[in-house]
Design a protein around this motif. Structure first.
Motif, PDB file in Angstrom:
ATOM      1  N   ALA A   1       0.830  -1.206   0.000  1.00 34.17           N
ATOM      2  CA  ALA A   1       0.000   0.000   0.000  1.00 34.17           C
ATOM      3  C   ALA A   1       0.866   1.258   0.000  1.00 34.17           C
ATOM      4  CB  ALA A   1      -0.929  -0.001   1.212  1.00 34.17           C
ATOM      5  N   TYR A   2       1.937   1.249   0.787  1.00 30.84           N
ATOM      6  CA  TYR A   2       2.844   2.407   0.817  1.00 30.84           C
ATOM      7  C   TYR A   2       3.584   2.568  -0.506  1.00 30.84           C
ATOM      8  CZ  TYR A   2       2.329   3.943   5.662  1.00 30.84           C
ATOM      9  OH  TYR A   2       1.841   4.480   6.835  1.00 30.84           O
ATOM     10  N   GLU A   3       3.982   1.478  -1.104  1.00 33.11           N
ATOM     11  CA  GLU A   3       4.647   1.558  -2.414  1.00 33.11           C
ATOM     12  C   GLU A   3       3.719   2.205  -3.436  1.00 33.11           C
ATOM     13  OE1 GLU A   3       7.728  -2.268  -2.324  1.00 33.11           O
ATOM     14  OE2 GLU A   3       5.683  -2.526  -3.105  1.00 33.11           O
ATOM     15  N   PHE A   4       2.463   1.772  -3.442  1.00 37.07           N
ATOM     16  CA  PHE A   4       1.510   2.339  -4.393  1.00 37.07           C
ATOM     17  C   PHE A   4       1.253   3.814  -4.099  1.00 37.07           C
ATOM     18  CE2 PHE A   4      -2.863   3.520  -5.488  1.00 37.07           C
ATOM     19  CZ  PHE A   4      -2.784   3.392  -6.862  1.00 37.07           C
TER      20      PHE A   4
ATOM     21  N   GLU B   1       4.009   9.763   9.140  1.00 32.23           N
ATOM     22  CA  GLU B   1       5.468   9.836   9.297  1.00 32.23           C
ATOM     23  C   GLU B   1       6.151   8.755   8.467  1.00 32.23           C
ATOM     24  OE1 GLU B   1       8.009   8.313  12.898  1.00 32.23           O
ATOM     25  OE2 GLU B   1       7.260  10.329  13.374  1.00 32.23           O
ATOM     26  N   THR B   2       5.549   7.564   8.428  1.00 32.59           N
ATOM     27  CA  THR B   2       6.100   6.467   7.638  1.00 32.59           C
ATOM     28  C   THR B   2       6.127   6.831   6.158  1.00 32.59           C
ATOM     29  OG1 THR B   2       5.319   4.854   9.259  1.00 32.59           O
ATOM     30  CG2 THR B   2       5.803   4.028   7.052  1.00 32.59           C
ATOM     31  N   LEU B   3       5.062   7.485   5.694  1.00 32.22           N
ATOM     32  CA  LEU B   3       5.045   7.909   4.293  1.00 32.22           C
ATOM     33  C   LEU B   3       6.133   8.942   4.020  1.00 32.22           C
ATOM     34  CD1 LEU B   3       3.600   7.837   1.500  1.00 32.22           C
ATOM     35  CD2 LEU B   3       2.350   9.865   2.286  1.00 32.22           C
ATOM     36  N   GLN B   4       6.307   9.881   4.937  1.00 30.65           N
ATOM     37  CA  GLN B   4       7.343  10.902   4.724  1.00 30.65           C
ATOM     38  C   GLN B   4       8.740  10.284   4.642  1.00 30.65           C
ATOM     39  OE1 GLN B   4       7.273  14.496   7.178  1.00 30.65           O
ATOM     40  NE2 GLN B   4       6.209  15.367   5.423  1.00 30.65           N
ATOM     41  N   SER B   5       8.950   9.210   5.361  1.00 26.72           N
ATOM     42  CA  SER B   5      10.239   8.532   5.286  1.00 26.72           C
ATOM     43  C   SER B   5      10.517   8.031   3.875  1.00 26.72           C
ATOM     44  CB  SER B   5      10.283   7.344   6.267  1.00 26.72           C
ATOM     45  OG  SER B   5      10.191   7.801   7.595  1.00 26.72           O
ATOM     46  N   ILE B   6       9.451   7.750   3.134  1.00 31.31           N
ATOM     47  CA  ILE B   6       9.600   7.277   1.758  1.00 31.31           C
ATOM     48  C   ILE B   6       9.729   8.446   0.790  1.00 31.31           C
ATOM     49  CG2 ILE B   6       8.540   5.907  -0.091  1.00 31.31           C
ATOM     50  CD1 ILE B   6       6.947   4.442   2.149  1.00 31.31           C
ATOM     51  N   VAL B   7       8.747   9.371   0.816  1.00 30.25           N
ATOM     52  CA  VAL B   7       8.701  10.407  -0.222  1.00 30.25           C
ATOM     53  C   VAL B   7       9.643  11.575   0.053  1.00 30.25           C
ATOM     54  CG1 VAL B   7       6.322   9.801  -0.792  1.00 30.25           C
ATOM     55  CG2 VAL B   7       6.753  11.632   0.853  1.00 30.25           C
ATOM     56  N   VAL B   8      10.038  11.757   1.301  1.00 27.89           N
ATOM     57  CA  VAL B   8      10.946  12.864   1.634  1.00 27.89           C
ATOM     58  C   VAL B   8      12.364  12.356   1.896  1.00 27.89           C
ATOM     59  CG1 VAL B   8      11.439  14.729   3.260  1.00 27.89           C
ATOM     60  CG2 VAL B   8       9.071  14.273   2.566  1.00 27.89           C
ATOM     61  N   SER B   9      12.476  11.305   2.708  1.00 28.22           N
ATOM     62  CA  SER B   9      13.801  10.818   3.097  1.00 28.22           C
ATOM     63  C   SER B   9      14.370   9.761   2.160  1.00 28.22           C
ATOM     64  CB  SER B   9      13.750  10.258   4.528  1.00 28.22           C
ATOM     65  OG  SER B   9      13.292  11.246   5.427  1.00 28.22           O
ATOM     66  N   GLY B  10      13.544   9.225   1.270  1.00 19.76           N
ATOM     67  CA  GLY B  10      14.039   8.305   0.266  1.00 19.76           C
ATOM     68  C   GLY B  10      14.189   6.860   0.708  1.00 19.76           C
ATOM     69  N   GLN B  11      13.596   6.491   1.846  1.00 20.75           N
ATOM     70  CA  GLN B  11      13.662   5.093   2.258  1.00 20.75           C
ATOM     71  C   GLN B  11      12.775   4.232   1.358  1.00 20.75           C
ATOM     72  OE1 GLN B  11      12.612   4.552   6.374  1.00 20.75           O
ATOM     73  NE2 GLN B  11      14.447   5.548   7.163  1.00 20.75           N
ATOM     74  N   SER B  12      13.069   2.945   1.320  1.00 24.20           N
ATOM     75  CA  SER B  12      12.168   2.037   0.627  1.00 24.20           C
ATOM     76  C   SER B  12      10.922   1.855   1.490  1.00 24.20           C
ATOM     77  CB  SER B  12      12.840   0.682   0.399  1.00 24.20           C
ATOM     78  OG  SER B  12      12.997  -0.007   1.638  1.00 24.20           O
ATOM     79  N   ALA B  13       9.827   1.413   0.864  1.00 26.86           N
ATOM     80  CA  ALA B  13       8.600   1.199   1.625  1.00 26.86           C
ATOM     81  C   ALA B  13       8.810   0.156   2.709  1.00 26.86           C
ATOM     82  CB  ALA B  13       7.474   0.779   0.681  1.00 26.86           C
ATOM     83  N   ALA B  14       9.557  -0.902   2.393  1.00 25.25           N
ATOM     84  CA  ALA B  14       9.799  -1.967   3.380  1.00 25.25           C
ATOM     85  C   ALA B  14      10.564  -1.431   4.582  1.00 25.25           C
ATOM     86  CB  ALA B  14      10.555  -3.118   2.733  1.00 25.25           C
ATOM     87  N   GLU B  15      11.594  -0.619   4.338  1.00 30.95           N
ATOM     88  CA  GLU B  15      12.382  -0.039   5.432  1.00 30.95           C
ATOM     89  C   GLU B  15      11.513   0.902   6.278  1.00 30.95           C
ATOM     90  OE1 GLU B  15      16.820   0.237   3.335  1.00 30.95           O
ATOM     91  OE2 GLU B  15      15.344   1.858   3.067  1.00 30.95           O
ATOM     92  N   ALA B  16      10.727   1.727   5.595  1.00 31.57           N
ATOM     93  CA  ALA B  16       9.911   2.714   6.305  1.00 31.57           C
ATOM     94  C   ALA B  16       8.836   2.043   7.155  1.00 31.57           C
ATOM     95  CB  ALA B  16       9.273   3.670   5.299  1.00 31.57           C
ATOM     96  N   VAL B  17       8.216   0.991   6.640  1.00 31.37           N
ATOM     97  CA  VAL B  17       7.164   0.303   7.384  1.00 31.37           C
ATOM     98  C   VAL B  17       7.747  -0.420   8.598  1.00 31.37           C
ATOM     99  CG1 VAL B  17       5.494  -1.590   7.278  1.00 31.37           C
ATOM    100  CG2 VAL B  17       5.563   0.124   5.456  1.00 31.37           C
ATOM    101  N   THR B  18       8.917  -1.034   8.439  1.00 34.40           N
ATOM    102  CA  THR B  18       9.573  -1.680   9.583  1.00 34.40           C
ATOM    103  C   THR B  18       9.889  -0.648  10.666  1.00 34.40           C
ATOM    104  OG1 THR B  18      10.526  -3.440   8.229  1.00 34.40           O
ATOM    105  CG2 THR B  18      11.591  -2.984  10.343  1.00 34.40           C
TER     106      THR B  18
END
Length: 425
Positions: free
Chosen positions: A222-225, A397-414
């Motif tokens: 879901a976060y990847e999408f 916050e988890t989403l921001q880790s992906i779209v702002v900080s550049g983490q992968s969805a798997a890393e951000a969700v963990t």
């Protein structure tokens, strides 16, 4: 004569006490409906109530969601809190845990017998042997668009994630963003992300035993999408709240938005063509059942003073009377939906000029809400620790880790689950 003088003197001395005893009971209402037209409608209802009840004076003090999670407990601890405070299900446990709430189960039963609450709206506030708030209005997230814009692009309202992404990409032309999605660390983003999660098999944040299950393949998907779809949103969406999304849609800078409602801004700030305004359920991953975030806003009764508590109950009862309830809901037509059976049929709700104009859209919104879910309050289970998770906006916050900080969805969700475990302790 002396007796008469003594009696007159005694009467005069007693007058201030009598006058004091007749002073009206003052109660304060905090709510987070800040837009001026909503504040004005609430004030109209307060004025009508105060005029009909001269022994009570209700005053409103609008707040904002960004501050109230911390402000309310602090104000109550200092003895300066409100007597009534609007709430959503994940806010209420915060005040319950500090001992600020008394169960209103008997009051809710009394209101239910009279107005017939939608069961799920009461269930979200029922746990630990009590009912902690009175449901007031329902809300559900939807996908909004202009029919003419989709028709000109040769596409229909999307029903699957694949169609949704394709539509957003095709509509991203000539400076227009195909999709308006928030990516701010704020409640609005919690709501839109979860609306995607529940359409991708990630409805549950908790296991049955109360342990967290946020970190799972469905959540990652879901976060990847969402992050991919966000690439078709304006660059400033990382700072959006609800108002920015509505403004983007009304100005035609966004072809589609996820929002509870855009009716008021579309009607007053855009073309206001009801026939062209489209609303659909949030697309699901594979086109199956469409779900959304949906929950009842409620009011918590906080006063420890018996007179203030009774005055607060009288005001809440006034709001839920059908002749008043429709006017209350229509402080934002198309956004706030009834939580009572008689409210759903109230002439004051359906006779509002804007509701009449956009009746088709409002009926769709009500239908979409039937498959409503709320993180932390699913499958008949309530885990109050969701209050701490929501207060920290960890889903956003988890989403921001992906779209702002550049983490992968798997890393951000963990990392998101680790944060949830930390704050929920």
């Amino acid at each position: 004569m002396k007796s008469i003088l003594k009696l007159a003197l005694a009467t005069t001395m007693l007058m201030p006490v009598a006058a004091l005893a007749q002073e009206p009971v003052e109660v304060t209402l905090w709510h987070m409906e800040q837009p001026p037209h909503r504040v004005a409608r609430v004030q109209e209802l307060i004025d009508a109530f105060n005029a009909a009840n001269p022994d009570i004076v209700v005053k409103q003090e609008p707040q904002n969601w960004g501050e109230v999670y911390a402000k309310a407990p602090a104000a109550l601890a200092a003895g300066q809190g409100p007597d009534m405070l609007f709430a959503i299900p994940d806010f209420t446990p915060i005040l319950k845990d500090i001992g600020a709430l008394t169960s209103v189960e008997d009051f809710v039963k009394e209101l239910d017998a009279k107005h017939d609450f939608v069961d799920s709206t009461v269930e979200a506030y029922s746990y630990d042997g009590g009912v902690w708030a009175v449901p007031l209005y329902n809300m559900a997230m939807n996908l909004w668009y202009r029919k003419s814009v989709l028709e000109e692009a040769g596409i229909e309202a999307p029903t699957t994630w694949e169609e949704w992404r394709a539509a957003a990409e095709k509509l991203s032309v000539d400076g227009v963003s195909g999709m308006g999605l928030p990516a701010n660390k704020q409640l609005y983003t919690d709501q839109t992300v979860y609306s995607v999660m529940v359409n991708g098999g990630a409805t549950e944040i908790y296991n049955e035993d109360g342990t967290l299950r946020f970190d799972n393949p469905e959540t990652v998907g879901a976060y990847e999408f969402y992050a991919d779809l966000n690439t078709f949103s304006p660059a400033d969406s990382t700072s959006w709240t609800w108002g920015e999304a509505e403004a983007c849609f009304s100005s035609k800078a966004c072809a589609m938005v996820m929002q509870f409602s855009v009716i008021a801004t579309y009607d007053t700030q855009a073309e206001g063509d009801a026939a062209d305004l489209g609303v659909a359920a949030i697309p699901s991953k594979d086109g199956g059942e469409h779900n959304t975030i949906s929950y009842a806003n409620a009011v918590m009764l906080l006063s420890k003073d018996e007179a203030k508590m009774e005055a607060s109950k009288k005001f809440v009862s006034f709001l839920l009377e059908p002749e008043n309830y429709g006017r209350f809901l229509n402080m934002e037509p198309g956004l706030f939906m009834p939580v009572t059976a008689d409210g759903a049929e109230a002439e004051t709700f359906w006779a509002d000029p804007m509701v009449e104009k956009y009746r088709e859209q409002i009926e769709t919104v009500i239908d979409n809400a039937q498959n409503g879910r709320l993180f932390g309050f699913t499958s008949g289970r309530t885990f109050p620790s969701i209050a701490a998770i929501s207060a920290q906006n960890i889903i956003a916050e988890t989403l921001q880790s992906i779209v702002v900080s550049g983490q992968s969805a798997a890393e951000a969700v963990t990392a998101g689950q680790a944060r949830m475990q930390e704050v929920a302790q």
